[in-house]
Design a protein around this motif. Structure first.
Motif, PDB file in Angstrom:
ATOM      1  N   ALA A   1     -85.531   7.914 100.445  1.00  0.00           N
ATOM      2  CA  ALA A   1     -85.661   9.181 101.169  1.00  0.00           C
ATOM      3  C   ALA A   1     -85.468  10.364 100.226  1.00  0.00           C
ATOM      4  CB  ALA A   1     -84.647   9.250 102.309  1.00  0.00           C
ATOM      5  N   SER A   2     -85.980  11.509 100.648  1.00  0.00           N
ATOM      6  CA  SER A   2     -85.794  12.730  99.869  1.00  0.00           C
ATOM      7  C   SER A   2     -85.786  13.928 100.804  1.00  0.00           C
ATOM      8  CB  SER A   2     -86.897  12.890  98.818  1.00  0.00           C
ATOM      9  OG  SER A   2     -88.168  12.942  99.428  1.00  0.00           O
ATOM     10  N   PHE A   3     -85.184  15.013 100.313  1.00  0.00           N
ATOM     11  CA  PHE A   3     -85.043  16.239 101.092  1.00  0.00           C
ATOM     12  C   PHE A   3     -85.701  17.376 100.309  1.00  0.00           C
ATOM     13  CE2 PHE A   3     -81.731  13.306 102.144  1.00  0.00           C
ATOM     14  CZ  PHE A   3     -81.544  13.430 103.519  1.00  0.00           C
ATOM     15  N   ILE A   4     -86.590  18.106 100.981  1.00  0.00           N
ATOM     16  CA  ILE A   4     -87.336  19.164 100.292  1.00  0.00           C
ATOM     17  C   ILE A   4     -87.320  20.431 101.139  1.00  0.00           C
ATOM     18  CG2 ILE A   4     -89.498  19.817  99.191  1.00  0.00           C
ATOM     19  CD1 ILE A   4     -90.266  16.818  99.239  1.00  0.00           C
ATOM     20  N   GLN A   5     -86.733  21.490 100.600  1.00  0.00           N
ATOM     21  CA  GLN A   5     -86.764  22.799 101.260  1.00  0.00           C
ATOM     22  C   GLN A   5     -88.093  23.465 100.901  1.00  0.00           C
ATOM     23  OE1 GLN A   5     -84.463  24.047 103.409  1.00  0.00           O
ATOM     24  NE2 GLN A   5     -83.253  22.165 103.240  1.00  0.00           N
ATOM     25  N   ALA A   6     -89.139  23.037 101.602  1.00  0.00           N
ATOM     26  CA  ALA A   6     -90.503  23.379 101.200  1.00  0.00           C
ATOM     27  C   ALA A   6     -90.948  24.780 101.625  1.00  0.00           C
ATOM     28  CB  ALA A   6     -91.470  22.351 101.782  1.00  0.00           C
ATOM     29  N   PHE A   7     -90.109  25.512 102.319  1.00  0.00           N
ATOM     30  CA  PHE A   7     -90.504  26.806 102.882  1.00  0.00           C
ATOM     31  C   PHE A   7     -91.030  27.776 101.824  1.00  0.00           C
ATOM     32  CE2 PHE A   7     -87.116  24.925 105.377  1.00  0.00           C
ATOM     33  CZ  PHE A   7     -87.590  25.003 106.676  1.00  0.00           C
ATOM     34  N   CYS A   8     -90.368  27.796 100.667  1.00  0.00           N
ATOM     35  CA  CYS A   8     -90.743  28.761  99.631  1.00  0.00           C
ATOM     36  C   CYS A   8     -92.154  28.521  99.116  1.00  0.00           C
ATOM     37  CB  CYS A   8     -89.746  28.716  98.478  1.00  0.00           C
ATOM     38  SG  CYS A   8     -89.674  27.120  97.621  1.00  0.00           S
TER      39      CYS A   8
ATOM     40  N   ILE B   1     -94.772  28.166 100.837  1.00  0.00           N
ATOM     41  CA  ILE B   1     -95.768  28.855 101.667  1.00  0.00           C
ATOM     42  C   ILE B   1     -95.279  30.240 102.092  1.00  0.00           C
ATOM     43  CG2 ILE B   1     -96.940  26.777 102.476  1.00  0.00           C
ATOM     44  CD1 ILE B   1     -95.275  26.923 105.037  1.00  0.00           C
ATOM     45  N   GLY B   2     -94.296  30.760 101.373  1.00  0.00           N
ATOM     46  CA  GLY B   2     -93.867  32.131 101.611  1.00  0.00           C
ATOM     47  C   GLY B   2     -92.962  32.340 102.797  1.00  0.00           C
ATOM     48  N   LEU B   3     -92.256  31.293 103.229  1.00  0.00           N
ATOM     49  CA  LEU B   3     -91.354  31.396 104.374  1.00  0.00           C
ATOM     50  C   LEU B   3     -89.903  31.211 103.938  1.00  0.00           C
ATOM     51  CD1 LEU B   3     -93.306  29.395 107.120  1.00  0.00           C
ATOM     52  CD2 LEU B   3     -93.265  31.869 106.724  1.00  0.00           C
ATOM     53  N   ILE B   4     -88.995  31.461 104.872  1.00  0.00           N
ATOM     54  CA  ILE B   4     -87.577  31.224 104.621  1.00  0.00           C
ATOM     55  C   ILE B   4     -87.156  29.935 105.319  1.00  0.00           C
ATOM     56  CG2 ILE B   4     -87.227  33.730 104.594  1.00  0.00           C
ATOM     57  CD1 ILE B   4     -85.458  33.211 107.172  1.00  0.00           C
ATOM     58  N   PRO B   5     -86.112  29.270 104.854  1.00  0.00           N
ATOM     59  CA  PRO B   5     -85.618  28.084 105.548  1.00  0.00           C
ATOM     60  C   PRO B   5     -85.159  28.435 106.961  1.00  0.00           C
ATOM     61  CG  PRO B   5     -84.716  28.194 103.340  1.00  0.00           C
ATOM     62  CD  PRO B   5     -85.388  29.515 103.597  1.00  0.00           C
ATOM     63  N   ASP B   6     -85.547  27.602 107.929  1.00  0.00           N
ATOM     64  CA  ASP B   6     -85.092  27.797 109.302  1.00  0.00           C
ATOM     65  C   ASP B   6     -84.327  26.563 109.754  1.00  0.00           C
ATOM     66  OD1 ASP B   6     -87.081  25.874 110.049  1.00  0.00           O
ATOM     67  OD2 ASP B   6     -88.564  27.469 110.271  1.00  0.00           O
ATOM     68  N   SER B   7     -84.201  26.391 111.056  1.00  0.00           N
ATOM     69  CA  SER B   7     -83.437  25.271 111.619  1.00  0.00           C
ATOM     70  C   SER B   7     -82.027  25.235 111.049  1.00  0.00           C
ATOM     71  CB  SER B   7     -84.165  23.941 111.372  1.00  0.00           C
ATOM     72  OG  SER B   7     -85.452  23.968 111.944  1.00  0.00           O
TER      73      SER B   7
ATOM     74  N   THR C   1     -83.554  26.158  97.806  1.00  0.00           N
ATOM     75  CA  THR C   1     -84.438  26.947  98.658  1.00  0.00           C
ATOM     76  C   THR C   1     -85.407  27.827  97.879  1.00  0.00           C
ATOM     77  OG1 THR C   1     -82.693  28.625  98.869  1.00  0.00           O
ATOM     78  CG2 THR C   1     -82.823  26.950 100.588  1.00  0.00           C
ATOM     79  N   LEU C   2     -85.033  28.263  96.681  1.00  0.00           N
ATOM     80  CA  LEU C   2     -85.923  29.112  95.891  1.00  0.00           C
ATOM     81  C   LEU C   2     -86.924  28.302  95.073  1.00  0.00           C
ATOM     82  CD1 LEU C   2     -83.419  31.820  94.577  1.00  0.00           C
ATOM     83  CD2 LEU C   2     -85.034  32.021  96.470  1.00  0.00           C
ATOM     84  N   LEU C   3     -86.549  27.086  94.701  1.00  0.00           N
ATOM     85  CA  LEU C   3     -87.423  26.246  93.888  1.00  0.00           C
ATOM     86  C   LEU C   3     -88.197  25.222  94.712  1.00  0.00           C
ATOM     87  CD1 LEU C   3     -85.018  25.611  90.868  1.00  0.00           C
ATOM     88  CD2 LEU C   3     -86.857  27.306  91.045  1.00  0.00           C
ATOM     89  N   GLY C   4     -87.627  24.815  95.837  1.00  0.00           N
ATOM     90  CA  GLY C   4     -88.309  23.845  96.684  1.00  0.00           C
ATOM     91  C   GLY C   4     -88.480  22.490  96.038  1.00  0.00           C
ATOM     92  N   GLU C   5     -87.561  22.133  95.157  1.00  0.00           N
ATOM     93  CA  GLU C   5     -87.673  20.847  94.464  1.00  0.00           C
ATOM     94  C   GLU C   5     -87.159  19.699  95.333  1.00  0.00           C
ATOM     95  OE1 GLU C   5     -85.421  21.592  90.930  1.00  0.00           O
ATOM     96  OE2 GLU C   5     -87.120  22.500  89.870  1.00  0.00           O
ATOM     97  N   ARG C   6     -87.688  18.536  95.062  1.00  0.00           N
ATOM     98  CA  ARG C   6     -87.280  17.335  95.785  1.00  0.00           C
ATOM     99  C   ARG C   6     -85.847  16.955  95.427  1.00  0.00           C
ATOM    100  NH1 ARG C   6     -86.973  12.136  94.085  1.00  0.00           N
ATOM    101  NH2 ARG C   6     -87.161  10.479  95.656  1.00  0.00           N
ATOM    102  N   LEU C   7     -85.033  16.700  96.442  1.00  0.00           N
ATOM    103  CA  LEU C   7     -83.668  16.220  96.250  1.00  0.00           C
ATOM    104  C   LEU C   7     -83.616  14.774  96.714  1.00  0.00           C
ATOM    105  CD1 LEU C   7     -80.725  17.226  95.485  1.00  0.00           C
ATOM    106  CD2 LEU C   7     -80.345  17.416  97.948  1.00  0.00           C
ATOM    107  N   SER C   8     -83.300  13.863  95.806  1.00  0.00           N
ATOM    108  CA  SER C   8     -83.267  12.447  96.163  1.00  0.00           C
ATOM    109  C   SER C   8     -82.105  12.158  97.103  1.00  0.00           C
ATOM    110  CB  SER C   8     -83.122  11.592  94.906  1.00  0.00           C
ATOM    111  OG  SER C   8     -81.825  11.757  94.339  1.00  0.00           O
ATOM    112  N   ALA C   9     -82.202  11.042  97.792  1.00  0.00           N
ATOM    113  CA  ALA C   9     -81.113  10.637  98.684  1.00  0.00           C
ATOM    114  C   ALA C   9     -79.814  10.450  97.911  1.00  0.00           C
ATOM    115  CB  ALA C   9     -81.496   9.352  99.409  1.00  0.00           C
ATOM    116  N   GLU C  10     -79.901   9.842  96.734  1.00  0.00           N
ATOM    117  CA  GLU C  10     -78.697   9.615  95.935  1.00  0.00           C
ATOM    118  C   GLU C  10     -78.037  10.938  95.539  1.00  0.00           C
ATOM    119  OE1 GLU C  10     -77.227   6.902  95.397  1.00  0.00           O
ATOM    120  OE2 GLU C  10     -78.676   5.254  95.549  1.00  0.00           O
TER     121      GLU C  10
END
Length: 263
Positions: A131-138, A140-146, A165-174
């Motif tokens: 699994a991975s977590f990605i704050q992908a909002f940046c 497409i020009g949006l801010i993180p929500d939820s 949130t500014l880089l939108g890089e993938r964060l691994s589960a580990e």
């Protein structure tokens, strides 16, 4: 109840809600939002539900919003994304956070955009090793929500929250585990079984008291020291009047396994 975009069942005190648009990585469209809302209403109204397990079908947990519903043609009027947040995402996050029972999230693959923040509104997050977590909002020009901008600084600190949130890089589960973002990482093949086992185990516990624990921990983020002491006093008073407390003490004295009922 019959649903098109989610799978929902209740068994042995555990309500399982599975996002079920696997070909779209379980991204949210309007219908799925509505179906999730209806399922959560059942969870809220059914006294027999002691635990909620949230997960996703297929190779991803949730890719956030289905952007095919948000495409803006050249020259067209821009959509009111704040309205979507107000109608759908904010109520979802509030409900998950405020449920007076344990909420487990099993992240079975990519969790991106809102899909990366919905787990943070749950109590225990178990992730598959892939699994991975990605704050992908940046991207497409949006801010993180939820509630991402609320949860991330509290969980991982401001420096890491800004990087995510500014880089939108993938964060691994580990790495999410190492940073304190989630509770546990397990092998992909074990995720569903371990999540179900944990949910069933919690469903046998004094879930009324567990709900009060959640309430007190959430309040501690904003309360002063003295306010938290007073809240502990008030919630302990409620806990001490519960049937689960009565049963727990009786079982301890009688040296037997308690039979908690969740009230």
């Amino acid at each position: 109840m019959s649903f098109q975009h989610i799978l929902f069942s209740i068994e042995a005190g555990v309500a399982t809600l599975c996002l079920n648009r696997p070909e779209q990585l379980n991204s949210f469209n309007t219908l799925m939002h509505q179906e999730v809302r209806e399922a959560l209403k059942v969870v809220q109204s059914d006294a027999g539900v002691r635990v909620l397990l949230l997960t996703g079908e297929g190779r991803g947990f949730c890719a956030g919003q289905d952007l095919s519903e948000r495409n803006v043609a050249p020259g067209a009027e821009a959509p009111d994304l704040g309205l979507s947040i107000e109608r759908f995402y904010n109520p979802l996050i509030r409900t998950l956070r405020e449920l007076p029972i344990p909420v487990i999230c099993a992240v079975n693959g990519v969790a991106a955009g809102a899909g990366a923040n919905i787990p943070l509104a749950c109590d225990l997050v178990i992730a598959a090793r892939s699994a991975s977590f990605i704050q992908a909002f940046c991207k497409i020009g949006l801010i993180p929500d939820s509630a991402g901008t609320w949860a991330l600084p509290r969980l991982v600190g401001m420096a890491r929250a800004k990087a995510l949130t500014l880089l939108g890089e993938r964060l691994s589960a580990e790495q999410a585990l190492e940073w304190g973002l989630i509770y546990k990482v397990v092998d992909d093949t074990d995720l569903r079984d371990q999540a179900i086992a944990l949910a069933r185990q919690l469903a046998t516990q004094p879930t009324y008291g567990l709900g009060l624990i959640k309430r007190s921990l959430h309040a501690s983020l904003d309360n002063s020291f003295e306010e938290q002491l007073m809240l502990e006093r008030d919630l302990q008073r409620l806990a001490g009047r519960s049937e689960d407390y009565r049963e727990g003490v009786a079982a301890f004295v009688e040296k037997r396994t308690p039979a908690f009922k969740g009230y």
